[in-house]
Design a protein around this motif. Structure first.
Motif, PDB file in Angstrom:
ATOM      1  N   GLU A 306       0.828  -1.208   0.000  1.00  0.00           N
ATOM      2  CA  GLU A 306       0.000   0.000   0.000  1.00  0.00           C
ATOM      3  C   GLU A 306       0.863   1.259   0.000  1.00  0.00           C
ATOM      4  N   GLU A 307       1.919   1.253   0.784  1.00  0.00           N
ATOM      5  CA  GLU A 307       2.788   2.429   0.832  1.00  0.00           C
ATOM      6  C   GLU A 307       3.532   2.614  -0.484  1.00  0.00           C
ATOM      7  N   THR A 308       3.935   1.509  -1.099  1.00  0.00           N
ATOM      8  CA  THR A 308       4.630   1.602  -2.391  1.00  0.00           C
ATOM      9  C   THR A 308       3.711   2.170  -3.459  1.00  0.00           C
ATOM     10  N   ALA A 309       2.455   1.772  -3.447  1.00  0.00           N
ATOM     11  CA  ALA A 309       1.500   2.253  -4.452  1.00  0.00           C
ATOM     12  C   ALA A 309       1.337   3.772  -4.368  1.00  0.00           C
ATOM     13  N   ARG A 310       1.430   4.324  -3.185  1.00  0.00           N
ATOM     14  CA  ARG A 310       1.277   5.776  -3.025  1.00  0.00           C
ATOM     15  C   ARG A 310       2.476   6.535  -3.584  1.00  0.00           C
ATOM     16  N   ARG A 311       3.637   5.852  -3.716  1.00  0.00           N
ATOM     17  CA  ARG A 311       4.842   6.538  -4.184  1.00  0.00           C
ATOM     18  C   ARG A 311       5.273   6.069  -5.567  1.00  0.00           C
ATOM     19  N   GLU A 312       4.433   5.323  -6.243  1.00  0.00           N
ATOM     20  CA  GLU A 312       4.853   4.671  -7.491  1.00  0.00           C
ATOM     21  C   GLU A 312       5.364   5.661  -8.531  1.00  0.00           C
ATOM     22  N   ALA A 313       4.898   6.880  -8.503  1.00  0.00           N
ATOM     23  CA  ALA A 313       5.304   7.855  -9.519  1.00  0.00           C
ATOM     24  C   ALA A 313       6.753   8.278  -9.374  1.00  0.00           C
ATOM     25  N   ALA A 314       7.295   8.177  -8.155  1.00  0.00           N
ATOM     26  CA  ALA A 314       8.662   8.653  -7.931  1.00  0.00           C
ATOM     27  C   ALA A 314       9.394   7.732  -6.961  1.00  0.00           C
ATOM     28  N   PRO A 315       9.800   6.541  -7.417  1.00  0.00           N
ATOM     29  CA  PRO A 315      10.505   5.624  -6.520  1.00  0.00           C
ATOM     30  C   PRO A 315      11.845   6.199  -6.077  1.00  0.00           C
ATOM     31  N   SER A 316      12.209   5.953  -4.832  1.00  0.00           N
ATOM     32  CA  SER A 316      13.450   6.489  -4.287  1.00  0.00           C
ATOM     33  C   SER A 316      14.638   5.634  -4.682  1.00  0.00           C
ATOM     34  N   ASP A 317      15.798   6.271  -4.757  1.00  0.00           N
ATOM     35  CA  ASP A 317      17.037   5.562  -5.034  1.00  0.00           C
ATOM     36  C   ASP A 317      17.701   5.271  -3.688  1.00  0.00           C
ATOM     37  N   LEU A 318      17.336   4.140  -3.078  1.00  0.00           N
ATOM     38  CA  LEU A 318      17.859   3.807  -1.765  1.00  0.00           C
ATOM     39  C   LEU A 318      19.254   3.204  -1.877  1.00  0.00           C
ATOM     40  N   PHE A 319      19.849   2.935  -0.717  1.00  0.00           N
ATOM     41  CA  PHE A 319      21.270   2.600  -0.716  1.00  0.00           C
ATOM     42  C   PHE A 319      21.556   1.207  -1.273  1.00  0.00           C
ATOM     43  N   THR A 320      20.887   0.170  -0.776  1.00  0.00           N
ATOM     44  CA  THR A 320      21.157  -1.174  -1.292  1.00  0.00           C
ATOM     45  C   THR A 320      19.907  -1.895  -1.780  1.00  0.00           C
ATOM     46  N   VAL A 321      18.719  -1.439  -1.388  1.00  0.00           N
ATOM     47  CA  VAL A 321      17.481  -2.093  -1.824  1.00  0.00           C
ATOM     48  C   VAL A 321      16.559  -1.055  -2.451  1.00  0.00           C
ATOM     49  N   ASP A 322      15.399  -1.504  -2.902  1.00  0.00           N
ATOM     50  CA  ASP A 322      14.439  -0.622  -3.554  1.00  0.00           C
ATOM     51  C   ASP A 322      13.100  -0.686  -2.837  1.00  0.00           C
ATOM     52  N   ALA A 323      12.260   0.305  -3.112  1.00  0.00           N
ATOM     53  CA  ALA A 323      10.903   0.325  -2.549  1.00  0.00           C
ATOM     54  C   ALA A 323       9.920   0.491  -3.691  1.00  0.00           C
ATOM     55  N   THR A 324       9.872  -0.519  -4.550  1.00  0.00           N
ATOM     56  CA  THR A 324       9.007  -0.492  -5.725  1.00  0.00           C
ATOM     57  C   THR A 324       8.054  -1.689  -5.686  1.00  0.00           C
ATOM     58  N   ARG A 325       7.059  -1.671  -6.575  1.00  0.00           N
ATOM     59  CA  ARG A 325       6.132  -2.802  -6.633  1.00  0.00           C
ATOM     60  C   ARG A 325       6.847  -4.097  -7.016  1.00  0.00           C
ATOM     61  N   ALA A 326       7.831  -3.993  -7.890  1.00  0.00           N
ATOM     62  CA  ALA A 326       8.586  -5.192  -8.266  1.00  0.00           C
ATOM     63  C   ALA A 326       9.298  -5.771  -7.051  1.00  0.00           C
ATOM     64  N   GLN A 327       9.859  -4.899  -6.194  1.00  0.00           N
ATOM     65  CA  GLN A 327      10.536  -5.381  -5.001  1.00  0.00           C
ATOM     66  C   GLN A 327       9.550  -6.038  -4.037  1.00  0.00           C
TER      67      GLN A 327
END
Length: 432
Positions: A306-327
């Motif tokens: 749910e939180e990822t869906a709210r940010r889908e337009a601008a995924p963050s470039d995190l340090f070692t992992v991602d916060a995207t729907r694919a992740q």
């Protein structure tokens, strides 16, 4: 009398007990009379132990034999008296090993000079890190901007799965970051603390991939440095790797508590902290699943989605992992695997586009979870196809201990798959 446990279950319990005792495989083996490689095979479930040898391990780790075997100690067989006993000399040796481990940590904290490394030229990416972590090499402070660039270079190695390069560079980076942090003041000190925390995060990530006991120390130091920075993003990143070490040692409930508590402190509405919060929820979901808590695992997974869906337009470039729907989908496959319901991930594999994930390391991790799913479903050809994808994305990833064990299982499966034996030899799962 309970049900007796499998060799894999006993190995997992022994690994967790050893990590809680803060002993390396070599140190544990020295006390009970095995080589480090034999301890590794025992913990992987590839080497069975007689009952008297299990008693020796139980004595060393100060745990109940029932927790290892699933049955009661026979009458007249108290701990340490069956087979090779753990006598007073063994007890003294164990105390000396524990004292030595603590002393090494204290020495590193005071910045003592490093000895020459025999491991620096070995083929194991984690070997240089293991050799230096408790006694970093000497290093002078460097400008914070230079330190930040060096940390980004190391991060690029990790994301590209260049683990050998990362293992060689980390000891020097950690030493320079530590020295710079100690000598800096004000805003520069905070930035140096962020760089130091992230360097230790990378050290923990690399150690976790190699199933190295140094992971817990690197993760703990990462969180200490992150808290010194006061920045919630590296604090979340460090909390995540520390929780993974807790889960690997068998303490899944504590890992979930750490992750959810840290996530609670992060603002989901802000891009930087919201993305880190999502990764904490995903790791907590997998940790809960590993501990057998299906309800909590699925609830945390849905919260992260749910939180990822709210940010889908601008995924963050995190340090070692991602916060995207694919992740999230990759974690969903892993959660179902951990829960013993791998068929739940089959539908996920039909919608996920692993090739579009941003880094070789993340793509290799996705194919790894897919391989584990097909292996659990006893589909050898699809397991092998997924392992081939891992090799194509990240050749060093497929040589990790967990993937070598999976490959070896395929080699000895009743239904043979064409090309597996050659693959196993090429990736180090079988001798050439």
């Amino acid at each position: 009398m309970g049900l007796e446990r499998t060799a894999r279950e006993i190995g997992d319990a022994l690994r967790g007990a050893r990590c809680r005792a803060r002993l390396t495989q070599a140190q544990a083996g020295q006390v009970v009379g095995y080589s480090a490689s034999a301890i590794s095979r025992i913990e992987a479930g590839r080497m069975r132990l007689s009952y008297d040898r299990l008693l020796a391990f139980a004595e060393l780790y100060r745990i109940s034999p029932d927790s290892l075997t699933g049955r009661s100690v026979p009458d007249g067989s108290p701990l340490g008296t069956v087979g090779r006993p753990l006598d007073e000399e063994d007890a003294v040796r164990r105390r000396n090993l524990l004292t030595g481990a603590l002393a090494a940590g204290a020495t590193a904290a005071f910045g003592a000079a490093s000895p020459a490394s025999a491991a620096a030229g070995s083929g194991d990416p984690v070997a240089p890190l293991e050799d230096y972590l408790f006694r970093l090499p000497s290093a002078a402070p460097v400008p914070v901007t230079r330190l930040t660039r060096a940390t980004e270079t190391a991060r690029a190695d990790f994301r590209a799965a260049r683990y050998s390069s990362l293992g060689r560079s980390l000891p020097g980076l950690l030493a320079a970051a530590s020295s710079t942090w100690q000598e800096s003041r004000g805003h520069a000190r905070e930035k140096a603390a962020v760089a130091l925390a992230r360097a230790y995060v990378l050290a923990a990530e690399l150690a976790l991939k190699g199933h190295s006991d140094t992971a817990w120390a690197a993760a703990d130091r990462a969180l200490t440095a992150a808290r010194a920075s006061g920045d919630p993003v590296p604090i979340g990143e460090a909390s995540r790797v520390l929780a993974i070490t807790m889960r690997r040692s068998g303490n899944c409930p504590s890992a979930v508590r750490l992750l959810t508590n840290e996530a609670r402190d992060l603002d989901a509405r802000q891009e930087r902290t919201g993305a880190v919060r999502t990764t904490l929820l995903l790791t907590a979901a997998y940790s809960a699943a590993t501990g057998g808590d299906r309800t909590t695992a699925l609830d945390l997974l849905e919260a992260a989605e749910e939180e990822t869906a709210r940010r889908e337009a601008a995924p963050s470039d995190l340090f070692t992992v991602d916060a995207t729907r694919a992740q999230v989908d990759v974690y969903r496959i892993g959660v179902f695997n951990a829960l013993g319901a791998p068929d739940g991930g089959v539908e996920v594999t039909r919608r996920i586009s692993i090739g579009n994930m941003p880094t070789p390391e993340r793509r290799a991790r996705a194919w790894t979870d897919t391989a584990r799913m097909w292996h659990a479903l006893r589909d050898g050809p699809r397991t092998f196809a997924a392992l081939r994808h891992v090799e194509q994305e990240a050749p060093q990833e497929v040589r990790r201990p967990a993937l070598r064990a999976l490959t070896a299982d395929l080699v000895y499966a009743s239904a043979r798959v064409s090309g597996v034996r050659e693959f196993a030899i090429r990736t180090g799962s079988l001798p050439s």
